[in-house]
Design a protein around this motif. Structure first.
Motif, PDB file in Angstrom:
ATOM      1  N   ALA A 164       0.832  -1.205   0.000  1.00  0.00           N
ATOM      2  CA  ALA A 164       0.000   0.000   0.000  1.00  0.00           C
ATOM      3  C   ALA A 164       0.868   1.258   0.000  1.00  0.00           C
ATOM      4  N   SER A 165       1.989   1.232   0.709  1.00  0.00           N
ATOM      5  CA  SER A 165       2.904   2.376   0.731  1.00  0.00           C
ATOM      6  C   SER A 165       3.532   2.598  -0.638  1.00  0.00           C
ATOM      7  N   ALA A 166       3.914   1.500  -1.323  1.00  0.00           N
ATOM      8  CA  ALA A 166       4.472   1.623  -2.666  1.00  0.00           C
ATOM      9  C   ALA A 166       3.434   2.170  -3.633  1.00  0.00           C
ATOM     10  N   ALA A 167       2.168   1.756  -3.479  1.00  0.00           N
ATOM     11  CA  ALA A 167       1.100   2.271  -4.330  1.00  0.00           C
ATOM     12  C   ALA A 167       0.870   3.762  -4.087  1.00  0.00           C
ATOM     13  N   ALA A 168       0.961   4.195  -2.813  1.00  0.00           N
ATOM     14  CA  ALA A 168       0.810   5.621  -2.495  1.00  0.00           C
ATOM     15  C   ALA A 168       1.932   6.437  -3.121  1.00  0.00           C
ATOM     16  N   ALA A 169       3.159   5.903  -3.108  1.00  0.00           N
ATOM     17  CA  ALA A 169       4.277   6.600  -3.740  1.00  0.00           C
ATOM     18  C   ALA A 169       4.063   6.717  -5.246  1.00  0.00           C
ATOM     19  N   ARG A 170       3.579   5.658  -5.862  1.00  0.00           N
ATOM     20  CA  ARG A 170       3.309   5.708  -7.304  1.00  0.00           C
ATOM     21  C   ARG A 170       2.240   6.748  -7.618  1.00  0.00           C
ATOM     22  N   ALA A 171       1.210   6.856  -6.768  1.00  0.00           N
ATOM     23  CA  ALA A 171       0.150   7.835  -6.992  1.00  0.00           C
ATOM     24  C   ALA A 171       0.683   9.264  -6.960  1.00  0.00           C
ATOM     25  N   ARG A 172       1.799   9.473  -6.268  1.00  0.00           N
ATOM     26  CA  ARG A 172       2.414  10.800  -6.205  1.00  0.00           C
ATOM     27  C   ARG A 172       3.425  11.020  -7.334  1.00  0.00           C
ATOM     28  N   GLY A 173       3.590  10.051  -8.187  1.00  0.00           N
ATOM     29  CA  GLY A 173       4.474  10.207  -9.326  1.00  0.00           C
ATOM     30  C   GLY A 173       5.843   9.601  -9.171  1.00  0.00           C
TER      31      GLY A 173
END
Length: 509
Positions: A175-184
């Protein structure tokens, strides 16, 4: 590199032909850089400016700092919880670190290797529990008896991961990696070490379970980022890779390991044994990669001894603020040359990227592994390593195994376009000088720069440059296009020399 124990004894001479046309891997350097501590992207950029062109990867803390992770959340609930975890005091720190990551990625093309190593205290304990049963999911099987030989443990202070919380941790990391991806943020790899902070280890069976579950969680979120593992010191690589089943081997899409001078026993021939262990670990991981597509990262390297005694310890008088840096090292010169020696061993092993443990000290911990202190001042013992980094051109590659023993370590690193050759060497002997002779065939050869780092009167390190005040001597060889570089290395000293222009072939003596 010629190591001469005494003036009256014959010199030991070794010649290595450096094949520039043969296959080699670029040496990508980097460091643990970004995280939740009080530095702005502008301050990070100032730290990186001298060697940003040779830095190709940094290790980035992907997960927000949390005191606990809710148990049993499904994927969507965990994603929402992680999105809110940075609220409050942590939100501004998270914003700054994401901005710094994006700046490095967009402006310099630096790879970001994500990691999550700071484990909440509710996820570990001192007694190994029973792994999940078959009905609870793809458990790792029978529990491993945990002792000093079961994993990368250093003794009674090590804690054990709670096996029943591995799935929660895997979901949190994904989930943390997905949040980072959402920020670019685009991650080149997600390093999943078998050892986390503070001193928490997973057994090989637990680790196999973790990477298998994490791969499924990442795939569920559409994240193709490769998992890098097992992230253990070189002496434990066999133990962890032997436990990986077919699914776990597929789950690990890149390799990672750590290189520290902590082999047991310490004492004579430690660096020689570390060199052999590192090369054996690299060969083991390359052999397991049937596709030959997996990158191999040294995600942490460093020094924890200066020969016979530990150099670790507190360097700050307090745990917060901008405290004055205190030099706790009893022998900074010995630490400096040993650190550069470990870097040269890693370079000669031809890994894909070598990341130093931490670029700069952070507020909070009193320990001081950073190359820069809390006020962004370079430490005296870090100067030889920083000089090497700044001297290396982009897409540099180590050329061949040169010379390694417990007194002299050398490396030769060339630019991909053959526009420069960097020769680095250290003399680890505490009382005797050593002579280095390098013969290089070059057209229009010249010595661009040379620095010898020597002990100062206070036991620290100082640089002799630009051409090291007579310690480094260059001569053209009659009747050809060869250049001979001779250097006198005082006790506990380091050399970084840059030769230009294009290199045809080289040999070191």
């Amino acid at each position: 590199a010629g190591a001469t124990p005494r003036r009256s004894a014959p010199a030991r001479v070794r010649t290595v032909t450096l094949d520039l046309a043969g296959p080699s891997r670029p040496l990508h350097l980097g460091s643990g850089l970004l995280g939740y501590y009080r530095r702005t992207p502008e301050r990070f950029q100032r730290l990186l400016e001298p060697f940003i062109l040779s830095m190709a990867a940094v290790r980035w803390d992907v997960c927000p700092p949390v005191r606990d992770i809710p148990a049993g959340l499904n994927n969507s609930a965990m994603d929402r919880w992680v999105a809110e975890a940075g609220a409050g005091d942590g939100r501004e720190a998270e914003r700054r670190t994401v901005l710094a990551a994006l700046e490095l990625q967009e402006r310099y093309g630096v790879e970001l290797v994500g990691t999550c190593t700071e484990l909440p205290p509710t996820l570990y304990h001192r007694t190994l529990d029973t792994p999940p049963t078959a009905g609870a999911g793809p458990g790792p099987g029978a529990a491993d008896p945990f002792d000093a030989g079961a994993g990368p443990a250093d003794g009674a202070q090590d804690e054990l991961f709670n096996t029943r919380r591995i799935a929660d941790w895997a979901r949190f990391v994904a989930a943390s990696a997905a949040a980072a991806r959402a920020r670019g943020v685009r991650l080149a790899a997600l390093d999943v070490p078998a050892r986390m902070e503070p001193r928490v280890v997973l057994t090989p069976a637990q680790y196999t379970y973790l990477v298998t579950v994490l791969r499924r969680e990442l795939d569920h979120r559409g994240l193709g980022v490769p998992i890098a593992g097992p992230g253990v010191p070189v002496q434990f690589v066999d133990r962890y890779t032997e436990s990986l089943d077919e699914e776990a081997l597929d789950a690990v899409g890149a390799w990672s390991l750590c290189v520290y001078d902590t082999l047991r026993p310490t004492g004579p021939q430690l660096l020689t044994r570390l060199d052999a262990a590192l090369r054996a670990a690299v060969a083991r991981l390359r052999a397991l990669d049937i596709s030959a597509n997996k990158k191999l990262y040294v995600t942490k390297f460093g020094v924890r001894t200066s020969g016979e005694h530990s150099v670790q310890g507190a360097c700050y008088a307090d745990e917060g603020g901008e405290a004055t840096h205190l030099d706790a090292l009893r022998n900074p010169a010995a630490y400096a040359v040993r650190l550069l020696a470990v870097q040269l061993l890693v370079a000669n092993a031809r890994v894909d990227a070598a990341l130093y443990a931490r670029l700069a000290d952070r507020p909070g911990p009193r320990a001081c592994p950073g190359l820069f202190d809390r006020q962004d001042r370079p430490k005296a013992w870090a100067l030889p390593l920083l000089r090497l980094w700044s001297a290396l051109p982009p897409e540099a590659a180590a050329l061949a195994r040169t010379w390694t023993d417990d007194e002299v370590v050398t490396a030769a690193i060339a630019a991909r376009d053959r526009s420069s050759l960097v020769i680095a060497a250290v003399n680890l002997h505490a009382t005797e000088a050593r002579e280095l002779s390098a013969t290089v065939r070059m057209r229009q050869a010249r010595l661009a720069q040379a620095h010898v780092f020597n002990r100062d009167g206070d036991g620290g390190m100082e640089s002799e440059g630009k051409h090291a005040h007579g310690l480094v001597r260059v001569a053209k060889v009659p009747g050809g296009d060869r250049l001979t570089l001779n250097a006198t290395l005082p006790p506990l000293s380091a050399l970084v020399a840059v030769l230009r222009p294009p290199v045809d072939a080289a040999s070191l003596e």
